[in-house]
Design an enzyme around this catalytic site. Structure first.
Site, PDB file in Angstrom:
ATOM      1  N   GLU A  43       0.849  -1.266   0.141  1.00 34.03           N
ATOM      2  CA  GLU A  43       0.054   0.001   0.250  1.00 34.03           C
ATOM      3  C   GLU A  43       0.813   1.287  -0.061  1.00 34.03           C
ATOM      4  OE1 GLU A  43      -2.010   2.826   3.103  1.00 34.03           O
ATOM      5  OE2 GLU A  43      -2.058   0.586   3.781  1.00 34.03           O
ATOM      6  N   THR A  72      -4.604   5.758   2.800  1.00 31.10           N
ATOM      7  CA  THR A  72      -5.131   7.226   2.968  1.00 31.10           C
ATOM      8  C   THR A  72      -5.719   7.773   2.147  1.00 31.10           C
ATOM      9  OG1 THR A  72      -2.677   7.289   3.950  1.00 31.10           O
ATOM     10  CG2 THR A  72      -3.950   9.183   4.344  1.00 31.10           C
ATOM     11  N   LYS A 132     -10.291  -2.345   7.934  1.00 28.77           N
ATOM     12  CA  LYS A 132      -9.287  -2.097   8.688  1.00 28.77           C
ATOM     13  C   LYS A 132      -9.430  -1.375  10.315  1.00 28.77           C
ATOM     14  CE  LYS A 132      -6.250   1.829   7.885  1.00 28.77           C
ATOM     15  NZ  LYS A 132      -5.671   2.995   6.975  1.00 28.77           N
TER      16      LYS A 132
END
Length: 213
Positions: A43, A72, A132
């Site tokens: 990521e 993000t 998450k």
């Protein structure tokens, strides 16, 4: 079908590397070191300068060996730009339903950030594939176990503060995978071009994840 295979690839490895603001000239070496260590997904956070060309480059170079995605991500527009660059998944620190919708529309894996049971259920109902749990260090491994009681059908992935000391407990308590940043992306090692340290750390994580299962 491809998406289900990709989710399987991510959870089989159980390890997602969170790469925050890497230098463009080092990203290929970082990626190679992590992939060699058994990381299942890379990521790259979208606050990284030139992130989309970086995702495109890594996807082309390592796409057959590892999933590549954006982190993000706070809105649907950014998610779309990341998907256009080749992202396999979209990571968010929050639940934004339009971002989830956009990710699903293009058949990519949606992983929004949640903390409370209400957020978890709302995000899952909106179509998120994996939740998450963030920041995991604030709640600890026992929190995952407690959540698994009423919400055992929902795949959870703690991120933020996961280390070699607590990864076993997170997996034993029901996490399908973990997101790891600082512990895995040793700044000094990267600065000194000692990328083998990243490979060794990744191998340790993968080994602990396997034995915890």
């Amino acid at each position: 079908m491809e998406k289900l295979t990709n989710i399987q690839r991510l959870t089989d490895s159980g390890l997602v590397a969170v790469i925050r603001r890497p230098k463009a000239e080092k990203i290929a070496q970082i990626a190679e070191a992590l992939v060699n260590g058994g990381v299942g997904a890379l990521e790259i956070t979208v606050d990284t300068p030139g992130v989309f060309s970086m995702i495109d480059k890594i996807k082309q170079e390592f796409g057959a060996r590892v999933l590549v995605g954006a982190g993000t991500v706070l809105d649907a527009e950014t998610a779309k730009a990341a998907i256009d660059a080749g992202s396999d998944f979209i990571f968010s620190p929050i639940v934004d339903e339009k971002t989830i919708e956009m990710t699903l529309r293009y058949g990519k894996i949606s992983i929004p950030g949640v903390m409370t049971p209400t957020e978890i259920v709302k995000a899952y109902q909106a179509g998120a594939d994996i939740l998450k749990i963030f920041p995991a260090s604030s709640v600890g491994p026992n929190y995952i176990r407690e959540l698994k009681g009423p919400l055992g059908h929902i795949p959870m992935m703690p991120t933020g503060g996961v280390s070699l000391d607590n990864v076993t407990e997170f997996i034993k308590n029901g996490a399908v995978a973990v997101g790891v940043g600082g512990t895995l992306l040793n700044k000094q090692a990267i600065e000194e071009n000692r990328f083998e340290i990243l490979t060794e750390t990744a191998q340790k994580f993968v080994s602990l994840i396997k034995s915890a299962r």
